[in-house]
Design a protein around this motif. Structure first.
Motif, mmCIF file in Angstrom:
data_model
loop_
_atom_site.group_PDB
_atom_site.id
_atom_site.type_symbol
_atom_site.label_atom_id
_atom_site.label_comp_id
_atom_site.label_asym_id
_atom_site.label_seq_id
_atom_site.Cartn_x
_atom_site.Cartn_y
_atom_site.Cartn_z
ATOM 1 N N GLY A 363 -25.296 4.670 -32.756
ATOM 2 C CA GLY A 363 -25.294 4.937 -31.266
ATOM 3 C C GLY A 363 -26.521 5.169 -30.731
ATOM 4 O O GLY A 363 -26.251 5.243 -29.513
ATOM 5 N N GLY A 364 -27.444 5.455 -31.465
ATOM 6 C CA GLY A 364 -28.801 5.811 -30.781
ATOM 7 C C GLY A 364 -29.756 4.698 -30.523
ATOM 8 O O GLY A 364 -30.707 4.769 -29.834
ATOM 9 N N GLN A 365 -29.430 3.487 -31.039
ATOM 10 C CA GLN A 365 -30.232 2.172 -30.639
ATOM 11 C C GLN A 365 -30.410 2.115 -29.339
ATOM 12 O O GLN A 365 -29.408 2.155 -28.467
ATOM 13 N N GLY A 366 -31.715 1.695 -28.986
ATOM 14 C CA GLY A 366 -31.690 1.221 -27.571
ATOM 15 C C GLY A 366 -31.998 2.668 -26.621
ATOM 16 O O GLY A 366 -32.180 2.588 -25.205
ATOM 17 N N PHE A 367 -32.039 3.897 -27.321
ATOM 18 C CA PHE A 367 -32.094 4.928 -26.473
ATOM 19 C C PHE A 367 -33.460 5.659 -26.679
ATOM 20 O O PHE A 367 -34.034 5.501 -27.775
ATOM 21 N N MET A 368 -34.144 6.537 -26.029
ATOM 22 C CA MET A 368 -35.258 7.329 -26.382
ATOM 23 C C MET A 368 -34.886 8.904 -25.543
ATOM 24 O O MET A 368 -34.183 8.803 -24.674
ATOM 25 N N ARG A 369 -35.211 9.903 -26.288
ATOM 26 C CA ARG A 369 -34.870 11.127 -25.937
ATOM 27 C C ARG A 369 -36.401 11.885 -25.364
ATOM 28 O O ARG A 369 -37.352 11.924 -25.877
ATOM 29 N N LEU A 370 -36.088 12.220 -23.522
ATOM 30 C CA LEU A 370 -37.363 12.704 -23.454
ATOM 31 C C LEU A 370 -37.180 13.967 -23.043
ATOM 32 O O LEU A 370 -36.257 14.731 -22.578
ATOM 33 N N ASN A 371 -38.163 15.029 -23.152
ATOM 34 C CA ASN A 371 -38.335 16.456 -22.972
ATOM 35 C C ASN A 371 -38.815 16.351 -21.620
ATOM 36 O O ASN A 371 -40.160 16.288 -21.276
ATOM 37 N N ALA A 372 -38.084 17.075 -20.859
ATOM 38 C CA ALA A 372 -38.317 17.227 -19.484
ATOM 39 C C ALA A 372 -38.963 18.636 -18.860
ATOM 40 O O ALA A 372 -39.316 18.899 -17.910
ATOM 41 N N ALA A 373 -39.319 19.241 -20.146
ATOM 42 C CA ALA A 373 -39.831 20.801 -19.802
ATOM 43 C C ALA A 373 -41.435 20.679 -19.788
ATOM 44 O O ALA A 373 -42.117 21.481 -20.661
ATOM 45 N N SER A 374 -41.802 20.201 -18.833
ATOM 46 C CA SER A 374 -43.324 20.285 -18.511
ATOM 47 C C SER A 374 -43.570 20.252 -16.848
ATOM 48 O O SER A 374 -42.444 20.075 -16.172
ATOM 49 N N PRO A 375 -44.568 20.661 -16.631
ATOM 50 C CA PRO A 375 -44.961 20.692 -15.354
ATOM 51 C C PRO A 375 -44.838 19.379 -14.666
ATOM 52 O O PRO A 375 -44.925 18.302 -15.035
ATOM 53 N N ARG A 376 -44.276 19.360 -13.435
ATOM 54 C CA ARG A 376 -43.844 18.070 -12.738
ATOM 55 C C ARG A 376 -44.802 17.124 -12.641
ATOM 56 O O ARG A 376 -44.689 15.872 -12.755
ATOM 57 N N LYS A 377 -46.101 17.632 -12.604
ATOM 58 C CA LYS A 377 -47.255 16.615 -12.600
ATOM 59 C C LYS A 377 -47.644 15.782 -13.715
ATOM 60 O O LYS A 377 -47.696 14.621 -13.748
ATOM 61 N N VAL A 378 -47.189 16.599 -14.925
ATOM 62 C CA VAL A 378 -47.480 16.031 -16.054
ATOM 63 C C VAL A 378 -46.247 14.690 -16.174
ATOM 64 O O VAL A 378 -46.363 13.740 -16.480
ATOM 65 N N LEU A 379 -44.932 15.055 -15.799
ATOM 66 C CA LEU A 379 -43.927 14.374 -15.850
ATOM 67 C C LEU A 379 -44.200 13.103 -14.843
ATOM 68 O O LEU A 379 -43.811 12.088 -15.262
ATOM 69 N N GLU A 380 -44.975 13.221 -13.892
ATOM 70 C CA GLU A 380 -44.982 12.243 -12.759
ATOM 71 C C GLU A 380 -46.089 11.181 -13.430
ATOM 72 O O GLU A 380 -45.768 10.184 -13.446
ATOM 73 N N GLU A 381 -47.000 11.783 -13.966
ATOM 74 C CA GLU A 381 -48.026 10.741 -14.739
ATOM 75 C C GLU A 381 -47.327 9.891 -15.925
ATOM 76 O O GLU A 381 -47.415 8.785 -16.030
ATOM 77 N N ALA A 382 -46.483 10.721 -16.676
ATOM 78 C CA ALA A 382 -45.748 10.161 -17.689
ATOM 79 C C ALA A 382 -44.871 8.861 -17.311
ATOM 80 O O ALA A 382 -44.647 7.722 -17.655
ATOM 81 N N LEU A 383 -44.147 8.917 -16.074
ATOM 82 C CA LEU A 383 -43.173 8.148 -15.460
ATOM 83 C C LEU A 383 -44.199 6.907 -14.939
ATOM 84 O O LEU A 383 -43.635 5.853 -14.930
ATOM 85 N N LEU A 384 -45.159 7.459 -14.226
ATOM 86 C CA LEU A 384 -46.037 6.050 -13.707
ATOM 87 C C LEU A 384 -46.319 5.242 -14.875
ATOM 88 O O LEU A 384 -46.603 4.235 -14.619
ATOM 89 N N ARG A 385 -46.798 6.084 -16.025
ATOM 90 C CA ARG A 385 -47.488 5.293 -17.131
ATOM 91 C C ARG A 385 -46.164 4.284 -17.690
ATOM 92 O O ARG A 385 -46.364 2.956 -17.992
ATOM 93 N N LEU A 386 -44.943 4.905 -17.730
ATOM 94 C CA LEU A 386 -43.875 4.171 -18.136
ATOM 95 C C LEU A 386 -43.608 2.825 -17.382
ATOM 96 O O LEU A 386 -43.321 1.866 -17.607
ATOM 97 N N GLU A 387 -43.548 3.134 -15.892
ATOM 98 C CA GLU A 387 -43.297 2.317 -14.725
ATOM 99 C C GLU A 387 -44.265 1.044 -14.973
ATOM 100 O O GLU A 387 -43.701 -0.096 -14.819
ATOM 101 N N GLU A 388 -45.572 1.284 -15.171
ATOM 102 C CA GLU A 388 -46.612 0.344 -15.274
ATOM 103 C C GLU A 388 -46.458 -0.673 -16.569
ATOM 104 O O GLU A 388 -46.494 -1.648 -16.546
#
Length: 395
Positions: A363-388
């Protein structure tokens, strides 16, 4: 005036032995990743805990100690005030970690030819710990509903739970799905297990991090049947970011289970905390409510940030909003990638370290678990990298 805590502050954890940083090369093949995997927070441990530890360090004799007088009263009061469960002192014992506690329960209560039930996709030590202790693990996979959340499959449970099944390990709240189990589901599970002589170990380490108006329900509190067949594990470590100070506890209302397990713990001195665990626990539970509330509010904001970013920029990745914890279960099946390609996308193209869904079982195939307990700037950089990175594979 209430103190305002700063969760936007970026703290450099390099050089502190931080697991999430120091093993990137070994586990992911490269050290230049934003670590959003292992479940600790990148927020500063609150000052009232640090100050309590510093105060004890001022006395430079670190010999044998007894538990502080307020240790168990603080735990009992916290559970009562936050979860409406009246726990008695005799039901409680220290344990040296929840995964270790699972291994101990397996060795005390499950014979070598008996089995352990788990409900994947679920926290992977639930499988690894019994198997590495020589016990067979059987699967009762959860059902994913149309809304993305999960339900227990009681029809399947009835088929896999034969007379050799002695233990079921429950993730409550659920990791990685972030689900807060409802009372009726827990009561039904309790009735099933009680009637078949199956012990339920309920891992409730994320219980103090219910989000968006949801409320955690302790498994043992839902019925007499639940109380009589359950062993509950919890800790302040996730809530207050003190995982390195092992400060877990165990709650067993049933006398027969309690006597057997606590006697074994005591015989091996596993019920004796290190000097600093009770100090950190009392400081957290007596002084931490305002910090907890502000942390929860910040985490909710981070989760909404992830949701909005994915909806606007990466619609092929769909986050499942957690009802508890800071772990976000990302449905990446819309990308159409196989397992290796999905890992390559996150690690080598986006340069992110997440937990891949397959480690949590069927049931876990195709999923990823993301830890969102970081400063928002870190999360923003991570999501920008993922988007690119996602745009790169679409180009």
């Amino acid at each position: 005036m209430k103190k305002k805590y700063d969760f936007d502050r970026i703290i450099d954890r390099r050089g502190t032995g931080a697991l999430k940083l120091d093993v990137l090369e070994a586990r992911y093949g490269r050290p230049d990743l934003i670590p959003l995997w292992v479940a600790d927070m990148d927020f500063e441990t609150p000052d009232f805990i640090t100050d309590a530890l510093k105060a004890r360090l001022e006395h430079s004799v670190f010999g044998y100690t007894v538990e502080p007088e307020d240790y168990w009263p603080s735990v009992i009061a916290w559970i009562r005030e936050h979860h409406g469960w009246n726990v008695r002192r005799e039901w409680l014992s220290y344990i040296p970690g929840i995964v270790k506690g699972i291994g101990m329960v397996v060795n005390v209560f499950v014979k070598p030819d008996e089995k352990v039930i788990i409900q994947p996709p679920v926290y992977h030590p639930f499988r690894i710990t019994p198997e590495e202790n020589g016990r067979e693990v059987v699967y009762n996979p959860l059902i994913q509903n149309e809304d993305g959340y999960y339900s227990m499959d009681f029809d399947s449970l009835g088929k896999v739970a034969d007379e050799k099944c002695r233990l079921l390990i429950l993730s409550n709240p659920h990791n990685p799905g972030g689900l807060v189990w409802d009372r009726e589901t827990l009561k039904r599970l309790a009735h099933f297990c009680h009637s078949r002589g199956i012990i339920v170990v309920s891992d409730e380490i994320h219980c103090d991090m219910a989000l968006f108006g949801h409320k955690h329900i302790p498994f043992a509190s839902v019925s007499e049947e639940a109380a009589s067949c359950s062993i509950t594990f919890s800790a302040p470590t996730k809530t207050f970011n003190i995982a390195g100070i092992v400060s877990s506890w165990c709650v067993i209302p049933d006398e027969a289970l309690r006597v057997k397990f606590f006697k074994w713990l005591k015989a091996n001195e596993f019920d004796e905390p290190n000097m600093f665990a009770p100090i950190a626990t009392v400081a957290a539970l007596r002084n931490g409510e305002e910090w907890r509330r502000q942390m929860i509010e910040y985490i909710e904001g981070n989760i909404e940030f992830v949701e909005n970013w994915c909806a606007e920029h990466i619609p092929s990745i769909k986050p499942l909003r957690p009802q508890a914890s800071y772990l976000v279960w990302l449905d990446c099946r819309g990308l159409g990638l196989d397992h290796d390609s999905l890992i390559d996308l996150f690690v080598n193209k986006a340069r992110l370290a997440l937990n891949d869904g397959e480690m949590f079982g069927p049931g876990g195939q195709g999923f990823m678990r993301l830890n969102a307990a970081s400063p928002r700037k870190v999360l923003e950089e991570a999501l920008l990298r993922l988007e690119e990175a996602v745009n790169g594979i679409r180009a």
